[in-house]
Scaffold this motif. Structure first.
Motif, mmCIF file in Angstrom:
data_model
loop_
_atom_site.group_PDB
_atom_site.id
_atom_site.type_symbol
_atom_site.label_atom_id
_atom_site.label_comp_id
_atom_site.label_asym_id
_atom_site.label_seq_id
_atom_site.Cartn_x
_atom_site.Cartn_y
_atom_site.Cartn_z
ATOM 1 N N ALA A 1 -4.415 6.249 16.936
ATOM 2 C CA ALA A 1 -5.019 5.719 15.718
ATOM 3 C C ALA A 1 -4.465 4.369 15.310
ATOM 4 N N GLU A 2 -3.637 3.751 16.145
ATOM 5 C CA GLU A 2 -3.336 2.333 15.935
ATOM 6 C C GLU A 2 -4.580 1.491 16.230
ATOM 7 N N GLY B 1 -6.696 2.683 1.250
ATOM 8 C CA GLY B 1 -5.922 1.886 0.306
ATOM 9 C C GLY B 1 -4.832 2.667 -0.386
ATOM 10 N N ARG B 2 -4.470 3.818 0.184
ATOM 11 C CA ARG B 2 -3.421 4.633 -0.431
ATOM 12 C C ARG B 2 -2.049 4.215 0.091
ATOM 13 N N ARG B 3 -1.064 4.341 -0.747
ATOM 14 C CA ARG B 3 0.310 4.081 -0.331
ATOM 15 C C ARG B 3 0.889 5.354 0.279
ATOM 16 N N GLY B 4 1.623 5.210 1.353
ATOM 17 C CA GLY B 4 2.270 6.358 1.973
ATOM 18 C C GLY B 4 3.678 5.993 2.386
ATOM 19 N N GLY B 5 4.373 6.960 2.919
ATOM 20 C CA GLY B 5 5.748 6.710 3.310
ATOM 21 C C GLY B 5 5.878 6.049 4.668
ATOM 22 N N LEU B 6 4.773 6.053 5.439
ATOM 23 C CA LEU B 6 4.826 5.495 6.782
ATOM 24 C C LEU B 6 3.827 4.353 6.923
ATOM 25 N N ALA B 7 4.092 3.477 7.852
ATOM 26 C CA ALA B 7 3.214 2.327 8.067
ATOM 27 C C ALA B 7 3.108 2.034 9.557
ATOM 28 N N HIS B 8 2.099 1.253 9.898
ATOM 29 C CA HIS B 8 1.981 0.777 11.275
ATOM 30 C C HIS B 8 3.140 -0.156 11.619
ATOM 31 N N MET C 1 0.329 11.813 13.236
ATOM 32 C CA MET C 1 0.952 10.971 12.207
ATOM 33 C C MET C 1 0.245 9.631 12.104
ATOM 34 N N LEU C 2 -0.129 9.070 13.236
ATOM 35 C CA LEU C 2 -0.839 7.789 13.212
ATOM 36 C C LEU C 2 -2.223 7.937 12.593
ATOM 37 N N SER C 3 -2.856 9.082 12.808
ATOM 38 C CA SER C 3 -4.160 9.325 12.187
ATOM 39 C C SER C 3 -4.026 9.353 10.664
ATOM 40 N N GLN C 4 -2.933 9.968 10.168
ATOM 41 C CA GLN C 4 -2.699 9.988 8.730
ATOM 42 C C GLN C 4 -2.456 8.576 8.189
ATOM 43 N N ASP D 1 -5.872 6.762 8.092
ATOM 44 C CA ASP D 1 -6.722 7.175 6.979
ATOM 45 C C ASP D 1 -6.209 6.614 5.657
ATOM 46 N N ALA D 2 -4.892 6.672 5.459
ATOM 47 C CA ALA D 2 -4.315 6.163 4.210
ATOM 48 C C ALA D 2 -4.517 4.652 4.105
ATOM 49 N N ARG D 3 -4.345 3.948 5.226
ATOM 50 C CA ARG D 3 -4.502 2.477 5.211
ATOM 51 C C ARG D 3 -5.930 2.087 4.867
#
Length: 433
Positions: free
Chosen positions: A161-162, A33-40, A22-25, A28-30
Motif C-alpha cells: 500500500a505504499e 486526512g486522518r492523523r495516525g501514529g505511523l507514516a510512510h 499496517m501499510l494499508s492502514q 487509508d488514513a493518509r
C-alpha cells in the motif's frame, strides 16, 4: 507529535503480511486526512505529495493510451538501454520464474519498453496496464517503482500500500535508474516487480547493482569509442600546427595537441562545421571527424578561417568492401560500410535534395511504413558522419561535395541488395558517378 515512519524493509522481512496490513492502514488514513501514529517513509511520502498534486485517482489511477507499435519500435531502436539488455537479462532474469518476478525496462519518460519474466506475473501485470508502451510516470499512475525512480533518480522500493493506486497495492516493486556515463542524462529505469510475497529486503540492492553494472558496460563502450576516435585523430593532429583537440559527439576528449588536456569541452547542442564560440576556448573552428569533431581554437590576431570544402566519396566498386572517405581541413579519413549503410548513403548521394524517412524506407525496403528502421539506421550512420549529414529531410550537408564511385558493370552495384533504388539502377545503368 510527529508520526513515526514505518521501517518497511525490516518489518516485511519478518512478517510481510503484517507489514502489508499496517501499510494499508497508513494508506487509508493518509487519503482520509486522518492523523495516525505511523507514516510512510520520507521517499514514499514525498512521492504521494507529488501524486496528490497531480490529481491521480487513488481508486482507479489513469490508463493512458499505449504507444503505437511503430513508436514503441522507434523508442526501442533509439534507446541506449538496448545495448545493455543482455546485462540486465543475465543479472535479473536468471531467477525470475522461480522468484515470480518480472523485469521491466522503461525509458526516461517512464514508458515501458521491455518486459520479461514469469509468465503468470506477466499476465497479472497486463491486468493493471503494466505492459509495453504504457506510461508509468507518477503523475499518471501514482507512486510506483518505475515512475518514482524516474522522479527522484535514485533506487526506490515500493511495497504493497505504499503504491498510491489501489489496484497496485498487491505488488512489490524495486526500480533503479540507469544514467548515461557520458552526460549524466537519465536513460531510464530497470524494475523488478512481483506479488507481495516475493518481497525481500535485498531486492533493491540486487536491482541497483545490476543497474550499475549496466552503466559500467555503457562506460566501457564509451571508452572503446574514444579509443577508435583517438586512432582517427592521431594522423590528423600530427599534421596540424598550433592548438587543436579532438572530441567525441558529447565533447569528451580523445586527443589533444599544443594545449593542456581537458577531459571534456562543452559543445553546442547541435554542433555543425564552421566557426563557433565555445565557453572554454573562445572562437574556434569545428570540423567533423569519424565519430567526433576536430576543434581548433583561434590563435592569431585575425579570425580563423572556416574549414574548406569537404569532399565525400562513396566507394561502391569493391565487393563487400564499400566505404565512405571524407577529405577536408581535418585531413582524410575513411569508414567501411555495412550493406545497409551503403544502400542508405547511395540513395542520399543520388538525391542531394534529401529524402524523408518514408521515402528512404520506400527506396531501401520497398515499404514506406518502415520509418522506424530507417531512423534507427540513420542514427547509427550519423555516429561517424556527424555534422556532414542533416535530417528533416535526411541529406548530405550543402557544404559537402559528394561523389559516388561505381563498378564498371551496373550489375555489380551492391550485388546482393534488394533495395528498389539499387535494383532499378542496375537495370537502367543510370546511377550518378
Amino acid at each position: 507529535m510527529a508520526k513515526s515512519p514505518l521501517n518497511v524493509p525490516q518489518l516485511a522481512a519478518v512478517d510481510a503480511a503484517r507489514a502489508a496490513r499496517m501499510l494499508s492502514q497508513v494508506r487509508d488514513a493518509r487519503l482520509a486526512g486522518r492523523r495516525g501514529g505511523l507514516a510512510h517513509r520520507p521517499v514514499i511520502e514525498e512521492s504521494w505529495e507529488r501524486t496528490l498534486r497531480s490529481g491521480v485517482d487513488p481508486e482507479s489511477g489513469a490508463r493512458t493510451r499505449l504507444l503505437s507499435p511503430e513508436e514503441l519500435r522507434r523508442r526501442r531502436e533509439e534507446s541506449p538501454l538496448r545495448d545493455v539488455l543482455p546485462v540486465l537479462r543475465e543479472g535479473l532474469l536468471s531467477v525470475a520464474d522461480a522468484a515470480r518476478h518480472i523485469m521491466v525496462v522503461a525509458d526516461e519518460d517512464g514508458r515501458v519498453l521491455w518486459r520479461e519474466g514469469c509468465s503468470t506475473v506477466l499476465r497479472a501485470a497486463d491486468g493493471i496496464g503494466f505492459e509495453p508502451g504504457a506510461d508509468w510516470r507518477e503523475d499518471v499512475v501514482g507512486t510506483n517503482g518505475v515512475g518514482t525512480a524516474v522522479a527522484v533518480r535514485r533506487p526506490v522500493q515500493v511495497f504493497a500500500a505504499e503504491h498510491f493506486v489501489r489496484s497496485h497495492t498487491a505488488w512489490t516493486c524495486a526500480g533503479a535508474p540507469i544514467t548515461d556515463p557520458r552526460s549524466g542524462r537519465l536513460l531510464g529505469v530497470v524494475d523488478v516487480s512481483g506479488p507481495l510475497d516475493t518481497m525481500h529486503p535485498a531486492t533493491l540492492a540486487w536491482v541497483d547493482s545490476v543497474a550499475k553494472l549496466a552503466e559500467a558496460t555503457l562506460r566501457e563502450r564509451h571508452l572503446g569509442a574514444l579509443e577508435r576516435l583517438r586512432a582517427v585523430a592521431a594522423p590528423v593532429l600530427a599534421r596540424i600546427g598550433g592548438r587543436a583537440v579532438v572530441v567525441d559527439r558529447d565533447g569528451w576528449t580523445a586527443a589533444v595537441t599544443g594545449m593542456p588536456y581537458t577531459s571534456r569541452i562543452a559543445l553546442p547542442k547541435s554542433p555543425s562545421p564552421g566557426r563557433r564560440r565555445l565557453p572554454a576556448l573562445g572562437l574556434c573552428t569545428l570540423e567533423p571527424l569519424a565519430g567526433g569533431w576536430l576543434v581548433r581554437p583561434f590563435d592569431g590576431a585575425v579570425e580563423p578561417e572556416a574549414p574548406g570544402a569537404t569532399r565525400i566519396v562513396l566507394d561502391l566498386t569493391r565487393p563487400r568492401r564499400w566505404s565512405v572517405t571524407v577529405t577536408g581541413g581535418a585531413g582524410v579519413w575513411s569508414h567501411e560500410l555495412s550493406p545497409r549503410h551503403a544502400e542508405l548513403l547511395y540513395v542520399l548521394a543520388v538525391h542531394r535534395a534529401g529524402r524523408s524517412a518514408s521515402e528512404l524506407a520506400e527506396e531501401v525496403f520497398g515499404d514506406p511504413a518502415r520509418r522506424v528502421t530507417v531512423r534507427a539506421e540513420m542514427s547509427r550512420v550519423r555516429r561517424y558522419l556527424g555534422g556532414l549529414l542533416e535530417h528533416r529531410p535526411y541529406r548530405f550537408g550543402e557544404q559537402a561535395e559528394v561523389a559516388v564511385l561505381l563498378p564498371d558493370d551496373p550489375k555489380d552495384l551492391l550485388p546482393h541488395s534488394t533495395a528498389p533504388a539499387v535494383t532499378g539502377a542496375r537495370v537502367t545503368g543510370s546511377a550518378p558517378r
